[in-house]
Each structure stands twice: as structure tokens, then as C-alpha cells.
Design a protein around this motif. Structure first.
Motif, PDB file in Angstrom:
ATOM      1  N   VAL A 160      26.950 -32.343 -13.686  1.00  0.00           N
ATOM      2  CA  VAL A 160      27.228 -33.459 -14.587  1.00  0.00           C
ATOM      3  C   VAL A 160      26.388 -33.291 -15.847  1.00  0.00           C
ATOM      4  O   VAL A 160      25.196 -32.965 -15.774  1.00  0.00           O
ATOM      5  CB  VAL A 160      26.906 -34.806 -13.901  1.00  0.00           C
ATOM      6  N   TYR A 161      27.014 -33.539 -16.991  1.00  0.00           N
ATOM      7  CA  TYR A 161      26.365 -33.361 -18.296  1.00  0.00           C
ATOM      8  C   TYR A 161      26.558 -34.600 -19.160  1.00  0.00           C
ATOM      9  O   TYR A 161      27.598 -35.240 -19.113  1.00  0.00           O
ATOM     10  CB  TYR A 161      26.976 -32.159 -19.037  1.00  0.00           C
TER      11      TYR A 161
ATOM     12  N   ALA B 224      22.276 -21.035 -10.882  1.00  0.00           N
ATOM     13  CA  ALA B 224      22.009 -22.424 -11.258  1.00  0.00           C
ATOM     14  C   ALA B 224      22.924 -22.792 -12.422  1.00  0.00           C
ATOM     15  O   ALA B 224      23.349 -21.919 -13.179  1.00  0.00           O
ATOM     16  CB  ALA B 224      20.551 -22.595 -11.667  1.00  0.00           C
ATOM     17  N   PRO B 225      23.217 -24.075 -12.603  1.00  0.00           N
ATOM     18  CA  PRO B 225      24.097 -24.462 -13.707  1.00  0.00           C
ATOM     19  C   PRO B 225      23.398 -24.283 -15.051  1.00  0.00           C
ATOM     20  O   PRO B 225      22.159 -24.360 -15.127  1.00  0.00           O
ATOM     21  CB  PRO B 225      24.374 -25.945 -13.442  1.00  0.00           C
ATOM     22  N   PRO B 226      24.164 -24.052 -16.103  1.00  0.00           N
ATOM     23  CA  PRO B 226      23.544 -23.976 -17.422  1.00  0.00           C
ATOM     24  C   PRO B 226      22.912 -25.325 -17.765  1.00  0.00           C
ATOM     25  O   PRO B 226      23.454 -26.383 -17.414  1.00  0.00           O
ATOM     26  CB  PRO B 226      24.703 -23.660 -18.367  1.00  0.00           C
TER      27      PRO B 226
ATOM     28  N   ASP C  11      30.614 -29.659 -29.459  1.00  0.00           N
ATOM     29  CA  ASP C  11      30.038 -30.768 -28.713  1.00  0.00           C
ATOM     30  C   ASP C  11      28.967 -30.172 -27.813  1.00  0.00           C
ATOM     31  O   ASP C  11      29.221 -29.199 -27.090  1.00  0.00           O
ATOM     32  CB  ASP C  11      31.104 -31.469 -27.865  1.00  0.00           C
ATOM     33  N   VAL C  12      27.774 -30.742 -27.849  1.00  0.00           N
ATOM     34  CA  VAL C  12      26.647 -30.225 -27.078  1.00  0.00           C
ATOM     35  C   VAL C  12      26.337 -31.197 -25.942  1.00  0.00           C
ATOM     36  O   VAL C  12      26.240 -32.408 -26.156  1.00  0.00           O
ATOM     37  CB  VAL C  12      25.405 -30.026 -27.970  1.00  0.00           C
ATOM     38  N   TYR C  13      26.189 -30.635 -24.741  1.00  0.00           N
ATOM     39  CA  TYR C  13      25.928 -31.417 -23.540  1.00  0.00           C
ATOM     40  C   TYR C  13      24.674 -30.889 -22.851  1.00  0.00           C
ATOM     41  O   TYR C  13      24.457 -29.685 -22.800  1.00  0.00           O
ATOM     42  CB  TYR C  13      27.104 -31.315 -22.565  1.00  0.00           C
ATOM     43  N   GLU C  14      23.875 -31.813 -22.296  1.00  0.00           N
ATOM     44  CA  GLU C  14      22.667 -31.472 -21.533  1.00  0.00           C
ATOM     45  C   GLU C  14      22.913 -31.780 -20.059  1.00  0.00           C
ATOM     46  O   GLU C  14      23.517 -32.813 -19.722  1.00  0.00           O
ATOM     47  CB  GLU C  14      21.473 -32.283 -22.026  1.00  0.00           C
ATOM     48  N   LEU C  15      22.409 -30.909 -19.200  1.00  0.00           N
ATOM     49  CA  LEU C  15      22.547 -31.101 -17.757  1.00  0.00           C
ATOM     50  C   LEU C  15      21.882 -32.406 -17.327  1.00  0.00           C
ATOM     51  O   LEU C  15      20.729 -32.674 -17.680  1.00  0.00           O
ATOM     52  CB  LEU C  15      21.907 -29.920 -17.023  1.00  0.00           C
ATOM     53  N   ALA C  16      22.611 -33.218 -16.560  1.00  0.00           N
ATOM     54  CA  ALA C  16      22.082 -34.492 -16.070  1.00  0.00           C
ATOM     55  C   ALA C  16      21.913 -34.506 -14.557  1.00  0.00           C
ATOM     56  O   ALA C  16      20.994 -35.128 -14.042  1.00  0.00           O
ATOM     57  CB  ALA C  16      23.005 -35.638 -16.492  1.00  0.00           C
ATOM     58  N   ASP C  17      22.807 -33.810 -13.831  1.00  0.00           N
ATOM     59  CA  ASP C  17      22.773 -33.849 -12.369  1.00  0.00           C
ATOM     60  C   ASP C  17      23.404 -32.583 -11.815  1.00  0.00           C
ATOM     61  O   ASP C  17      24.547 -32.259 -12.135  1.00  0.00           O
ATOM     62  CB  ASP C  17      23.542 -35.080 -11.883  1.00  0.00           C
ATOM     63  N   ASP C  18      22.653 -31.880 -10.985  1.00  0.00           N
ATOM     64  CA  ASP C  18      23.186 -30.661 -10.370  1.00  0.00           C
ATOM     65  C   ASP C  18      23.175 -30.745  -8.845  1.00  0.00           C
ATOM     66  O   ASP C  18      23.188 -29.733  -8.154  1.00  0.00           O
ATOM     67  CB  ASP C  18      22.436 -29.423 -10.859  1.00  0.00           C
TER      68      ASP C  18
ATOM     69  N   MET D  81      45.649 -12.214  -9.264  1.00  0.00           N
ATOM     70  CA  MET D  81      44.973 -13.480  -9.051  1.00  0.00           C
ATOM     71  C   MET D  81      43.555 -13.396  -9.618  1.00  0.00           C
ATOM     72  O   MET D  81      42.831 -12.443  -9.374  1.00  0.00           O
ATOM     73  CB  MET D  81      44.956 -13.795  -7.566  1.00  0.00           C
ATOM     74  N   ASP D  82      43.152 -14.431 -10.336  1.00  0.00           N
ATOM     75  CA  ASP D  82      41.819 -14.487 -10.920  1.00  0.00           C
ATOM     76  C   ASP D  82      40.835 -14.968  -9.858  1.00  0.00           C
ATOM     77  O   ASP D  82      40.981 -16.042  -9.291  1.00  0.00           O
ATOM     78  CB  ASP D  82      41.811 -15.438 -12.121  1.00  0.00           C
ATOM     79  N   THR D  83      39.800 -14.160  -9.583  1.00  0.00           N
ATOM     80  CA  THR D  83      38.811 -14.530  -8.568  1.00  0.00           C
ATOM     81  C   THR D  83      37.464 -14.888  -9.187  1.00  0.00           C
ATOM     82  O   THR D  83      36.452 -14.900  -8.503  1.00  0.00           O
ATOM     83  CB  THR D  83      38.629 -13.378  -7.564  1.00  0.00           C
ATOM     84  N   THR D  84      37.437 -15.167 -10.490  1.00  0.00           N
ATOM     85  CA  THR D  84      36.209 -15.574 -11.152  1.00  0.00           C
ATOM     86  C   THR D  84      35.739 -16.900 -10.563  1.00  0.00           C
ATOM     87  O   THR D  84      36.505 -17.851 -10.499  1.00  0.00           O
ATOM     88  CB  THR D  84      36.441 -15.745 -12.664  1.00  0.00           C
ATOM     89  N   PRO D  85      34.472 -16.959 -10.123  1.00  0.00           N
ATOM     90  CA  PRO D  85      33.984 -18.243  -9.600  1.00  0.00           C
ATOM     91  C   PRO D  85      33.933 -19.291 -10.714  1.00  0.00           C
ATOM     92  O   PRO D  85      33.560 -18.992 -11.845  1.00  0.00           O
ATOM     93  CB  PRO D  85      32.589 -17.923  -9.077  1.00  0.00           C
ATOM     94  N   MET D  86      34.329 -20.506 -10.373  1.00  0.00           N
ATOM     95  CA  MET D  86      34.392 -21.592 -11.344  1.00  0.00           C
ATOM     96  C   MET D  86      33.595 -22.780 -10.821  1.00  0.00           C
ATOM     97  O   MET D  86      33.365 -22.900  -9.630  1.00  0.00           O
ATOM     98  CB  MET D  86      35.839 -22.015 -11.575  1.00  0.00           C
ATOM     99  N   PHE D  87      33.205 -23.662 -11.750  1.00  0.00           N
ATOM    100  CA  PHE D  87      32.619 -24.933 -11.359  1.00  0.00           C
ATOM    101  C   PHE D  87      33.171 -26.031 -12.253  1.00  0.00           C
ATOM    102  O   PHE D  87      33.641 -25.768 -13.356  1.00  0.00           O
ATOM    103  CB  PHE D  87      31.077 -24.894 -11.397  1.00  0.00           C
ATOM    104  N   ARG D  88      33.130 -27.258 -11.760  1.00  0.00           N
ATOM    105  CA  ARG D  88      33.562 -28.411 -12.541  1.00  0.00           C
ATOM    106  C   ARG D  88      32.382 -28.926 -13.340  1.00  0.00           C
ATOM    107  O   ARG D  88      31.326 -29.223 -12.782  1.00  0.00           O
ATOM    108  CB  ARG D  88      34.069 -29.534 -11.626  1.00  0.00           C
ATOM    109  N   ALA D  89      32.575 -29.056 -14.641  1.00  0.00           N
ATOM    110  CA  ALA D  89      31.578 -29.667 -15.511  1.00  0.00           C
ATOM    111  C   ALA D  89      32.092 -31.064 -15.858  1.00  0.00           C
ATOM    112  O   ALA D  89      33.128 -31.213 -16.503  1.00  0.00           O
ATOM    113  CB  ALA D  89      31.367 -28.841 -16.773  1.00  0.00           C
TER     114      ALA D  89
END
Length: 79
Positions: free
Chosen positions: A64-65, A31-33, A49-56, A1-9
Motif C-alpha cells: 500500500v502506498y 521487498a517492495p519499493p 505521481d510519486v507514492y511512498e510505501l505505507a504498508d507492506d 505466457m508471461d511468468t514475470t512475478p507481479m504485485f498489487r500496488a
């Protein structure tokens, strides 16, 4: 089982909301990238595709990016 922490972008596109999507990314930081550079395709060509952080506010579960630019990828970028 993969236990790498993940987040939704949450990836938003001001000029084309049909491209809005959510992706799961690995979370290795307190902190988020501030910028994401993800491989994509534009007019049949490989790009980043380049995204900038909008809401953490929901970090570490989600960030949100906004899409800010497209960078062409060349074979030199892949080596």
C-alpha cells in the motif's frame, strides 16, 4: 505466457479518494519499493505521481502506498 512475478500496488490519495486505485507492477526484489514514480496527468500536463510505501504487511502479493507529490515531466525527462 508471461511468468514475470507481479504485485498489487494499492495507490491511495488522502485529499482525493476518487483517485485511489490498484495497479499491477513487476516484482523483482525481496521487498517492495519504498517509492514509486508513475506517469500520470494533471491539468492536461504530463506528470509523475510519486507514492511512498505505507504498508507492506501483505508483501509479496500486495503493498500500500500514499500519494506524496506530483512532479512535472518535460521532454528532457523522457530521453
Amino acid at each position: 505466457m508471461d511468468t514475470t512475478p507481479m504485485f498489487r500496488a494499492v495507490l491511495l490519495h488522502a485529499n482525493d479518494t476518487s483517485r485511489d486505485t490498484v495497479v499491477l507492477l513487476e516484482n523483482h526484489a525481496p521487498a517492495p519499493p519504498t517509492r514509486l514514480r508513475l506517469p500520470g496527468e494533471f491539468a492536461g500536463a504530463a506528470v509523475f505521481d510519486v507514492y511512498e510505501l505505507a504498508d507492506d504487511d501483505e508483501w509479496p502479493e500486495q503493498a500500500v502506498y500514499w500519494h506524496v507529490e506530483i512532479i512535472p515531466r518535460t521532454t528532457a525527462d523522457l530521453t
